[in-house]
Design an enzyme around this catalytic site. Sequence first.
Site, mmCIF file in Angstrom:
data_model
loop_
_atom_site.group_PDB
_atom_site.id
_atom_site.type_symbol
_atom_site.label_atom_id
_atom_site.label_comp_id
_atom_site.label_asym_id
_atom_site.label_seq_id
_atom_site.Cartn_x
_atom_site.Cartn_y
_atom_site.Cartn_z
ATOM 1 N N ASP A 103 19.252 -6.204 -0.284
ATOM 2 C CA ASP A 103 18.719 -4.853 -0.490
ATOM 3 C C ASP A 103 18.738 -4.041 0.801
ATOM 4 O O ASP A 103 18.458 -2.843 0.781
ATOM 5 C CB ASP A 103 17.285 -4.909 -1.050
ATOM 6 C CG ASP A 103 16.366 -5.782 -0.202
ATOM 7 O OD1 ASP A 103 16.715 -6.947 0.038
ATOM 8 O OD2 ASP A 103 15.322 -5.297 0.247
ATOM 9 N N ASN A 104 19.068 -4.684 1.903
ATOM 10 C CA ASN A 104 19.144 -3.981 3.178
ATOM 11 C C ASN A 104 20.589 -3.886 3.665
ATOM 12 O O ASN A 104 20.830 -3.734 4.866
ATOM 13 C CB ASN A 104 18.288 -4.681 4.231
ATOM 14 C CG ASN A 104 16.799 -4.529 3.953
ATOM 15 O OD1 ASN A 104 16.385 -3.619 3.246
ATOM 16 N ND2 ASN A 104 15.999 -5.423 4.489
ATOM 17 N N ASP B 173 0.819 -1.220 0.000
ATOM 18 C CA ASP B 173 0.000 0.000 0.000
ATOM 19 C C ASP B 173 0.848 1.264 0.000
ATOM 20 O O ASP B 173 0.317 2.379 -0.036
ATOM 21 C CB ASP B 173 -0.968 0.003 1.198
ATOM 22 C CG ASP B 173 -0.243 -0.061 2.534
ATOM 23 O OD1 ASP B 173 1.005 0.029 2.547
ATOM 24 O OD2 ASP B 173 -0.920 -0.208 3.563
HETATM 25 P P1 AMP Z 1 11.960 -3.986 3.523
HETATM 26 O O1 AMP Z 1 11.769 -5.372 3.987
HETATM 27 O O2 AMP Z 1 11.265 -2.929 4.345
HETATM 28 O O3 AMP Z 1 13.409 -3.660 3.336
HETATM 29 O O4 AMP Z 1 11.254 -3.876 2.089
HETATM 30 C C1 AMP Z 1 11.487 -4.776 1.048
HETATM 31 C C2 AMP Z 1 10.806 -4.285 -0.205
HETATM 32 O O5 AMP Z 1 9.396 -4.230 -0.025
HETATM 33 C C3 AMP Z 1 11.227 -2.909 -0.662
HETATM 34 O O6 AMP Z 1 11.232 -2.921 -2.050
HETATM 35 C C4 AMP Z 1 10.133 -2.038 -0.092
HETATM 36 O O7 AMP Z 1 10.006 -0.820 -0.819
HETATM 37 C C5 AMP Z 1 8.907 -2.913 -0.268
HETATM 38 N N1 AMP Z 1 7.835 -2.614 0.694
HETATM 39 C C6 AMP Z 1 7.794 -2.902 2.015
HETATM 40 N N2 AMP Z 1 6.631 -2.507 2.566
HETATM 41 C C7 AMP Z 1 5.903 -1.927 1.587
HETATM 42 C C8 AMP Z 1 4.605 -1.320 1.517
HETATM 43 N N3 AMP Z 1 3.805 -1.215 2.585
HETATM 44 N N4 AMP Z 1 4.205 -0.845 0.314
HETATM 45 C C9 AMP Z 1 4.984 -0.938 -0.769
HETATM 46 N N5 AMP Z 1 6.198 -1.494 -0.773
HETATM 47 C C10 AMP Z 1 6.668 -1.994 0.385
HETATM 48 MG MG MG Z 2 14.646 -2.478 2.703
#
Ligand code: AMP
Ligand code: MG
Length: 504
Positions: free
Chosen positions: A271-272, A144
């Site tokens: 990616d982190n 979202d």
């Molecule tokens: P993360 O685990 O927070 O590092 O996110 C991993 C991927 O999921 C990244 O590409 C984020 O931009 C995407 N992502 C995480 N949460 C959301 C969200 N609520 N809406 C859109 N993209 C998300």
């Molecule tokens: Mg991330």
Amino acid sequence: MGSRGRSESPIARIFGWVSVVPAPTVTLGNLFARELPEMALPWQAEEAPEPRLLALNEPLAGALGFDPAWLRSADGLRLLAGNRVPEGATPVAQAYAGHQFGGYAPRLGDGRALLLGELPDADGRLRDLHLKGSGRTPFARGGDGLAAVGPMLREYVVSEAMHALGVPTTRSLAVVATGRPVRRETLLPGALLARVASSHLRVGSFQYARATGDVELLRRLADHAISRHHPGAAEAEHPYLALFEAVVAAQASLVAQWMLVGFVHGVMNTDNMTISGETIDYGPCAFLDAYDPATVYSSIDSGGRYAYGNQPAAAEWNLARLAEALLPLLADDQEQAVEIAVAALGTFRPLYDAAWSAGMRDKLGLPAGLDEAVAAALADELLTLLQRDHVDATSFHRALGTAARGDVDPARNLFLDLAGFDGWLERWRALGPDGDAMDRVNPVYIPRNHLVEEALDAATTGDLGPLDRLLEAVAQPYDERPGLERYAAPAPQEFGAYRTFCGT
Ligand code: AMP
Ligand code: MG
């Protein structure tokens, strides 16, 4: 350039008026967007219907040239929410790929984040100003694009605690409640985080560039990374190898610091992981209480891939993915490129071991000239004892400083197997540890899981008091202060096993 707010008039100062804060000129660069347009999708933040400031990092704001009073104004809030695009800025969603729990995802990117632009800090170093929770982008997939108050404040608290502990990290400038509800298991208040970092280049950025097959894009990305983070590499005989070696060294040092302070990142996907060596993306992270290498907090890490004790191996695995992405820049001949990469990756373990051993020696207050094997044996035995008796790692190390000054009871009382610990204690004390030096590296206050939860729960229902008090404690982690005893204590028994949730 940052903002330059004019000061109030003398009359306003006398009468205490703060009604109108003059609008400063805020300018942001668009270096990333210009140099790497293939990886930068111009995009805009969603309108925040009712922006309200929940947290503002005034010292950081000042260091970036922002007037904190202006950031608190309606216009300032619009800037922090991404709804007032500063002069010169081209907000973009950044493209990147990544291995998530070992599986490759070719197109991740900022699904709910934007790079607003770059600005210099007080030392002239370029910093990214980035928003998280700013609405859907073309990378959002099923998401979202939003974030809830709790997780954004969590990143704020934990990243600022890490910074105060001296661990390289992205910083948190502000959390703004948007006034827009977010649907998770229940309906939650929405928020966004304004984040500051030396860049948002990730291992996954290189994986993305490599996967396009465009070697010139990969080279441009590497040149951009060199100039932003490892400028010394430009002078090296082999700049791209020097870049890789610099990232390996930065990550070895970073993960050693995580391990020494008991930090569990929880989602070390490629990616982190940054190219700068800063900790990034505080999701299901948490600090260890009882020492145990198998500790996992994240609800989605059922296999324990990113368990506390696996973090060095996970970092090394990620760096191998970075090496693969860089292969075309390392040598024309692919076999030769692999050989070069393998040799460079081989420096991770010794660098990590050296950083960890030096840090542990400091935590134990041991003299610099002490034989390495003696120090290593002492550290290993201690970890076995801590694990066996489920001893709270942070409390123990701090109590050990008191033991060095002669009062062994606070440390001793943390153990069940007193005979085992007494033997260790005697040998350690015979080495003449320096208790005051220990207090400078062993924190009293870390963002303990039960206190973080308490602060976020209160903030979600509108009470920012517990959050402010927690921030005050962790902002000076080594400086023990009366009245903050509960911030130094481990979780009460009834808090139970801790679980954290990702991507919320
Ligand atoms: P993360 O685990 O927070 O590092 O996110 C991993 C991927 O999921 C990244 O590409 C984020 O931009 C995407 N992502 C995480 N949460 C959301 C969200 N609520 N809406 C859109 N993209 C998300
Ligand atoms: Mg991330």
